[in-house]
Design a protein around this motif. Structure first.
Motif, PDB file in Angstrom:
ATOM      1  N   ASN A  50       0.848  -1.186   0.000  1.00  0.00           N
ATOM      2  CA  ASN A  50       0.000   0.000   0.000  1.00  0.00           C
ATOM      3  C   ASN A  50       0.887   1.241   0.000  1.00  0.00           C
ATOM      4  O   ASN A  50       1.904   1.276   0.701  1.00  0.00           O
ATOM      5  CB  ASN A  50      -0.886  -0.021   1.258  1.00  0.00           C
ATOM      6  N   PRO A  51       0.517   2.276  -0.758  1.00  0.00           N
ATOM      7  CA  PRO A  51       1.362   3.487  -0.803  1.00  0.00           C
ATOM      8  C   PRO A  51       1.518   4.187   0.536  1.00  0.00           C
ATOM      9  O   PRO A  51       2.499   4.901   0.742  1.00  0.00           O
ATOM     10  CB  PRO A  51       0.649   4.384  -1.825  1.00  0.00           C
ATOM     11  N   ASP A  52       0.578   3.981   1.470  1.00  0.00           N
ATOM     12  CA  ASP A  52       0.710   4.607   2.786  1.00  0.00           C
ATOM     13  C   ASP A  52       1.965   4.128   3.520  1.00  0.00           C
ATOM     14  O   ASP A  52       2.431   4.781   4.455  1.00  0.00           O
ATOM     15  CB  ASP A  52      -0.518   4.297   3.647  1.00  0.00           C
ATOM     16  N   GLU A  53       2.526   3.025   3.070  1.00  0.00           N
ATOM     17  CA  GLU A  53       3.720   2.484   3.714  1.00  0.00           C
ATOM     18  C   GLU A  53       4.984   3.264   3.343  1.00  0.00           C
ATOM     19  O   GLU A  53       6.004   3.162   4.040  1.00  0.00           O
ATOM     20  CB  GLU A  53       3.905   1.013   3.325  1.00  0.00           C
ATOM     21  N   PHE A  54       4.943   4.040   2.255  1.00  0.00           N
ATOM     22  CA  PHE A  54       6.177   4.711   1.820  1.00  0.00           C
ATOM     23  C   PHE A  54       5.979   6.163   1.383  1.00  0.00           C
ATOM     24  O   PHE A  54       6.943   6.826   0.989  1.00  0.00           O
ATOM     25  CB  PHE A  54       6.845   3.923   0.678  1.00  0.00           C
ATOM     26  N   ILE A  55       4.778   6.699   1.460  1.00  0.00           N
ATOM     27  CA  ILE A  55       4.546   8.078   1.067  1.00  0.00           C
ATOM     28  C   ILE A  55       4.531   8.970   2.300  1.00  0.00           C
ATOM     29  O   ILE A  55       3.749   8.759   3.223  1.00  0.00           O
ATOM     30  CB  ILE A  55       3.222   8.228   0.290  1.00  0.00           C
ATOM     31  N   GLY A  56       5.421   9.967   2.315  1.00  0.00           N
ATOM     32  CA  GLY A  56       5.490  10.902   3.428  1.00  0.00           C
ATOM     33  C   GLY A  56       4.848  12.224   3.053  1.00  0.00           C
ATOM     34  O   GLY A  56       4.598  12.517   1.887  1.00  0.00           O
ATOM     35  N   ARG A  57       4.597  13.057   4.034  1.00  0.00           N
ATOM     36  CA  ARG A  57       4.016  14.388   3.820  1.00  0.00           C
ATOM     37  C   ARG A  57       4.938  15.406   4.476  1.00  0.00           C
ATOM     38  O   ARG A  57       4.754  15.767   5.630  1.00  0.00           O
ATOM     39  CB  ARG A  57       2.606  14.465   4.416  1.00  0.00           C
ATOM     40  N   PHE A  58       5.958  15.828   3.740  1.00  0.00           N
ATOM     41  CA  PHE A  58       6.941  16.750   4.306  1.00  0.00           C
ATOM     42  C   PHE A  58       6.430  18.186   4.248  1.00  0.00           C
ATOM     43  O   PHE A  58       5.929  18.636   3.223  1.00  0.00           O
ATOM     44  CB  PHE A  58       8.263  16.639   3.539  1.00  0.00           C
ATOM     45  N   GLU A  59       6.551  18.900   5.351  1.00  0.00           N
ATOM     46  CA  GLU A  59       6.193  20.314   5.410  1.00  0.00           C
ATOM     47  C   GLU A  59       7.401  21.063   5.950  1.00  0.00           C
ATOM     48  O   GLU A  59       7.824  20.837   7.083  1.00  0.00           O
ATOM     49  CB  GLU A  59       4.969  20.533   6.305  1.00  0.00           C
ATOM     50  N   ALA A  60       7.958  21.944   5.130  1.00  0.00           N
ATOM     51  CA  ALA A  60       9.167  22.664   5.521  1.00  0.00           C
ATOM     52  C   ALA A  60       8.874  23.619   6.674  1.00  0.00           C
ATOM     53  O   ALA A  60       7.771  24.158   6.791  1.00  0.00           O
ATOM     54  CB  ALA A  60       9.722  23.439   4.331  1.00  0.00           C
ATOM     55  N   PRO A  61       9.860  23.850   7.542  1.00  0.00           N
ATOM     56  CA  PRO A  61       9.687  24.861   8.592  1.00  0.00           C
ATOM     57  C   PRO A  61       9.684  26.262   7.969  1.00  0.00           C
ATOM     58  O   PRO A  61       9.878  26.411   6.756  1.00  0.00           O
ATOM     59  CB  PRO A  61      10.928  24.642   9.467  1.00  0.00           C
TER      60      PRO A  61
END
Length: 464
Positions: free
Chosen positions: A234-245
């Motif tokens: 499942n893609p949830d296993e390797f997809i991150g949601r990066f938000e820069a500071p």
């Protein structure tokens, strides 16, 4: 001025001028492509000043409509040669035997996205502020999208944003399809075809040849490919949601004279001749940003360079290989205190040693290890708050790109893949010069602006 100021006027999808037989087959991604699934799209674009005739209210609409038509037509011609950019990602899953295969499907897609937008602002509104204004981020599609979104989102979007006295042409390209070398190869080819149709040197019913046809066939290490299964269900296993500071982004200019002086300083201090201009410049950034961060003297820090590996492989890949062929060159970790106590040459030599070390054996060793245990790169895991990462390259031909409006005034990028200590390296507008886009937290940026060693070589870009 904010990101809501940009108004989307129209959009459409552009397909290749004609469908080739090759484009009907799946394009299987290589290891260096698959590792990019959870990082952002590449977002780079060029700002052009409108020609005098376009400033006349009577001819404004005619100029814009003609420009958009020619951009779309030349884009359709370019996509014949770079047909994967008109496709979509697809995933094939099987349980027995287990298979998780991500590939490019070019036969089931509406094409590349083309957006026309407007902004009630001038070129000087974009270039004059000390920091790159946030509105620039809305000059690009795929805001904060990761490459895996290419299953439903376009793999390439062109956004043409009309300013009061300028035109910004921004490209957002899925990083699984290619690296910076590939991105600028496509951008230059599109420009080449635009100029060909503008000059009327070909029949509109045929696709003209191009000076540098891309090599689309993916390269795989010996004994592997073209089908590589990822260890996921499942893609949830390797997809991150990066938000820069919170970051400030500034452009700094280094003239050819300043760069020559910096290189001479690094080599004379080390009694060497092997340290390159870019290694010297990177060492300056590493030292200056480390000082601006006010790190404890025992805090370890590193500097990384994004390296094109096409010529480093044995046998080498074609310079026109369209895909990802990059590898991060990371210096050994050193204490911040020692980095600052030693001279510029010491930091530059550390980078030189790391560059020399990256050869065919090391690249293949990394790929062999990846194939034994495939992983997807996550930006937040790669992000090191004490690191300086030099991305992009001043070797790319950026200002040779023209779309009937003369040489671009400036280059800008979107918000993609940016974090504190991220430095994007660009060809300067004047021959031999380099522009750097530096991203830092506000306090560190303020300190960098007052750093004597840094400002001895850096200057504010002059665009006119």
């Amino acid at each position: 001025m904010n990101s809501q100021s940009v108004k989307h006027i129209s959009e459409c999808f552009v397909n290749p001028h004609h469908v080739s037989e090759e484009s009907q087959q799946p394009l299987y991604l290589a290891p260096s492509d698959l590792v990019m699934l959870s990082v952002h799209y590449i977002q780079k674009g060029l700002l052009f000043a409108k020609p005098p005739e376009a400033m006349d209210r009577r001819h404004k609409a005619e100029f814009v409509n003609s420009l958009l038509d020619r951009l779309k037509h030349s884009l359709s011609l370019a996509l014949v040669h770079f047909y994967p950019l008109a496709g979509r990602l697809a995933t094939k899953k099987e349980e027995n035997p287990p298979l998780y295969l991500v590939y490019v499907d070019c036969s089931n897609s509406p094409g590349a996205r083309f957006i026309y937008a407007t902004l009630d602002a001038s070129v000087s509104n974009i270039l004059s502020p000390t920091d790159v204004p946030l509105v620039v981020q809305s000059f690009f599609d795929h805001d904060r999208a990761v490459n895996h979104h290419g299953h439903t989102a376009s793999l390439l979007t062109v956004q043409v944003t009309e300013l009061v006295d300028g035109i910004f042409i921004g490209l957002s390209m899925n990083h699984c399809l290619g690296d910076g070398t590939s991105f600028w190869h496509f951008f230059n080819t599109w420009s080449e075809l635009f100029q060909a149709i503008t000059q009327g040197v070909h029949d509109n019913t045929i696709v003209p040849g191009i000076s540098r046809p891309p090599v689309l066939k993916r390269w795989f290490p010996d004994g592997h490919g073209p089908i590589i299964s990822l260890p996921y269900t499942n893609p949830d296993e390797f997809i991150g949601r990066f938000e820069a500071p919170e970051l400030r982004e500034r452009m700094f200019h280094f003239s050819s004279e300043s760069i020559a002086k910096l290189k001479a300083k690094a080599n004379s201090e080390s009694n060497a001749t092997k340290i390159s201009s870019f290694q010297s410049l990177s060492a300056l950034l590493w030292r200056s940003i480390t000082r601006a961060r006010r790190l404890p003297s025992n805090q370890s820090t590193r500097c990384g360079l994004a390296a094109n590996t096409r010529a480093r492989l044995d046998p080498p890949l074609s310079g026109d290989y369209f895909g990802n062929s990059i590898h991060p060159i990371i210096s050994e970790a050193v204490a911040a205190g020692e980095l600052l106590q030693q001279g510029l040459w010491w930091a530059a030599w550390k980078l030189h040693e790391a560059v020399v070390k990256l050869d065919d054996r090391e690249i293949r060793g990394f790929l062999d290890a990846w194939l034994q245990s495939p992983t997807v790169c996550l930006i937040d895991q790669f992000f090191d708050p004490y690191m300086v990462m030099m991305g992009s390259s001043p070797r790319f031909n950026m200002y040779g790109i023209e779309f009937g409006m003369g040489k671009a005034v400036a280059l800008r990028s979107g918000c993609a893949n940016k974090f504190g200590g991220n430095v994007s390296s660009y060809e300067g507008r004047e021959s031999g010069s380099i522009d750097l886009g530096v991203c830092l937290p506000p306090d560190a940026m303020s300190a960098l602006e007052c750093d004597e060693e840094f400002m001895e070589f850096a200057s504010v870009p002059q665009y006119y």
